[in-house]
Write a protein that holds these residues in place. Structure first.
Motif, PDB file in Angstrom:
ATOM      1  N   HIS A   6      13.311   2.349   2.412  1.00  0.00           N
ATOM      2  CA  HIS A   6      11.923   1.997   2.157  1.00  0.00           C
ATOM      3  C   HIS A   6      11.016   3.146   2.581  1.00  0.00           C
ATOM      4  CE1 HIS A   6      13.274  -2.113   1.491  1.00  0.00           C
ATOM      5  NE2 HIS A   6      14.002  -1.957   2.574  1.00  0.00           N
ATOM      6  N   PHE A   7       9.967   3.399   1.783  1.00  0.00           N
ATOM      7  CA  PHE A   7       9.018   4.483   2.040  1.00  0.00           C
ATOM      8  C   PHE A   7       7.607   3.955   1.816  1.00  0.00           C
ATOM      9  CE2 PHE A   7      12.994   6.189   0.596  1.00  0.00           C
ATOM     10  CZ  PHE A   7      13.245   7.222   1.493  1.00  0.00           C
ATOM     11  N   HIS A   8       6.630   4.567   2.510  1.00  0.00           N
ATOM     12  CA  HIS A   8       5.254   4.082   2.399  1.00  0.00           C
ATOM     13  C   HIS A   8       4.270   5.214   2.659  1.00  0.00           C
ATOM     14  CE1 HIS A   8       1.954   1.237   2.613  1.00  0.00           C
ATOM     15  NE2 HIS A   8       1.494   1.979   3.602  1.00  0.00           N
ATOM     16  N   VAL A   9       3.109   5.127   1.985  1.00  0.00           N
ATOM     17  CA  VAL A   9       1.983   6.014   2.270  1.00  0.00           C
ATOM     18  C   VAL A   9       0.702   5.273   1.865  1.00  0.00           C
ATOM     19  CG1 VAL A   9       1.927   7.210   0.034  1.00  0.00           C
ATOM     20  CG2 VAL A   9       1.151   8.401   2.086  1.00  0.00           C
ATOM     21  N   VAL A  16       0.929   2.427  -1.118  1.00  0.00           N
ATOM     22  CA  VAL A  16       1.975   2.729  -2.101  1.00  0.00           C
ATOM     23  C   VAL A  16       3.310   2.655  -1.374  1.00  0.00           C
ATOM     24  CG1 VAL A  16       2.888   4.389  -3.755  1.00  0.00           C
ATOM     25  CG2 VAL A  16       0.410   4.258  -3.370  1.00  0.00           C
ATOM     26  N   SER A  17       4.180   1.772  -1.830  1.00  0.00           N
ATOM     27  CA  SER A  17       5.491   1.574  -1.212  1.00  0.00           C
ATOM     28  C   SER A  17       6.587   1.769  -2.250  1.00  0.00           C
ATOM     29  CB  SER A  17       5.611   0.165  -0.626  1.00  0.00           C
ATOM     30  OG  SER A  17       4.626  -0.048   0.344  1.00  0.00           O
ATOM     31  N   VAL A  18       7.701   2.324  -1.793  1.00  0.00           N
ATOM     32  CA  VAL A  18       8.845   2.559  -2.667  1.00  0.00           C
ATOM     33  C   VAL A  18      10.093   2.036  -1.967  1.00  0.00           C
ATOM     34  CG1 VAL A  18      10.283   4.317  -3.779  1.00  0.00           C
ATOM     35  CG2 VAL A  18       7.809   4.599  -3.717  1.00  0.00           C
ATOM     36  N   VAL A  30       8.536   0.518  -7.229  1.00  0.00           N
ATOM     37  CA  VAL A  30       7.271   1.043  -6.717  1.00  0.00           C
ATOM     38  C   VAL A  30       6.259  -0.093  -6.681  1.00  0.00           C
ATOM     39  CG1 VAL A  30       5.412   2.708  -7.050  1.00  0.00           C
ATOM     40  CG2 VAL A  30       7.749   3.318  -7.693  1.00  0.00           C
ATOM     41  N   LEU A  31       5.589  -0.250  -5.532  1.00  0.00           N
ATOM     42  CA  LEU A  31       4.540  -1.247  -5.370  1.00  0.00           C
ATOM     43  C   LEU A  31       3.241  -0.552  -5.000  1.00  0.00           C
ATOM     44  CD1 LEU A  31       7.339  -2.672  -4.440  1.00  0.00           C
ATOM     45  CD2 LEU A  31       5.827  -4.445  -3.663  1.00  0.00           C
ATOM     46  N   ALA A  89       6.515   8.325   4.186  1.00  0.00           N
ATOM     47  CA  ALA A  89       7.295   8.140   5.401  1.00  0.00           C
ATOM     48  C   ALA A  89       8.318   7.026   5.239  1.00  0.00           C
ATOM     49  CB  ALA A  89       6.369   7.814   6.569  1.00  0.00           C
ATOM     50  N   PRO A  90       9.549   7.264   5.728  1.00  0.00           N
ATOM     51  CA  PRO A  90      10.527   6.182   5.726  1.00  0.00           C
ATOM     52  C   PRO A  90      10.066   5.083   6.677  1.00  0.00           C
ATOM     53  CG  PRO A  90      11.535   8.284   6.381  1.00  0.00           C
ATOM     54  CD  PRO A  90      10.077   8.502   6.264  1.00  0.00           C
ATOM     55  N   ARG A  91      10.382   3.852   6.344  1.00  0.00           N
ATOM     56  CA  ARG A  91      10.053   2.745   7.235  1.00  0.00           C
ATOM     57  C   ARG A  91      11.151   1.709   7.216  1.00  0.00           C
ATOM     58  NH1 ARG A  91       4.791  -0.082   4.497  1.00  0.00           N
ATOM     59  NH2 ARG A  91       5.273  -1.781   5.873  1.00  0.00           N
ATOM     60  N   ALA A  92      11.339   1.106   8.363  1.00  0.00           N
ATOM     61  CA  ALA A  92      12.358   0.055   8.500  1.00  0.00           C
ATOM     62  C   ALA A  92      11.798  -1.253   7.974  1.00  0.00           C
ATOM     63  CB  ALA A  92      12.749  -0.090   9.954  1.00  0.00           C
ATOM     64  N   TYR A  93      12.647  -2.054   7.380  1.00  0.00           N
ATOM     65  CA  TYR A  93      12.263  -3.390   6.932  1.00  0.00           C
ATOM     66  C   TYR A  93      13.023  -4.395   7.710  1.00  0.00           C
ATOM     67  CZ  TYR A  93       9.026  -3.373   3.053  1.00  0.00           C
ATOM     68  OH  TYR A  93       7.901  -3.332   2.261  1.00  0.00           O
TER      69      TYR A  93
END
Length: 93
Positions: A6-9, A16-18, A30-31, A89-93
Motif C-alpha cells: 500500500h502507498f499513499h500521498v 491518492v492511495s495505491v 488507485v483511489l 510513501a509505503p504504508r501498513a494496512y
C-alpha cells in the motif's frame, strides 16, 4: 494470491492511495479520496502509468507510475503541470 503493498500521498488537499498486489501477474488499484479511479492488471512488463484526476476546481490531472518489481513495488505521483514527482510513501494496512 500475492502480497499486497500500500502507498499513499496527499496532493493539493486530496488523498491518492495505491494498492499493488504483487505476484505472477500484479494488480494495481488507485483511489482518489477513497474512491476507486483505476484498476489494472500488469503483465510481464511490471510497470504501468495510470492517469488520475483530482477533484479540484478546475480538475487537476496527474499520473500514477507504478513499478511492481522486481523487489518491492514503488509508486510516484507525477503532476501534469511539470512539477517534481512525489514519492508515494509505503504504508501498513
Amino acid at each position: 494470491m500475492g502480497r499486497r503493498h500500500h502507498f499513499h500521498v496527499d496532493h493539493l488537499g486530496h488523498s491518492v492511495s495505491v494498492t499493488v498486489e504483487a505476484g505472477h501477474s500484479a494488480v494495481v488499484d488507485v483511489l482518489v479520496d477513497g474512491k476507486e479511479t483505476a484498476r489494472v492488471g500488469i503483465g510481464h512488463e511490471r510497470q504501468v502509468a495510470l492517469p488520475v484526476e483530482l477533484p479540484t476546481d478546475p480538475p487537476t490531472t496527474a499520473t500514477v507510475r507504478v513499478a511492481a518489481g522486481p523487489g518491492v513495488p514503488r509508486c510516484l505521483l507525477v503532476p501534469a503541470d511539470g512539477g517534481d514527482p512525489l514519492v508515494m510513501a509505503p504504508r501498513a494496512y
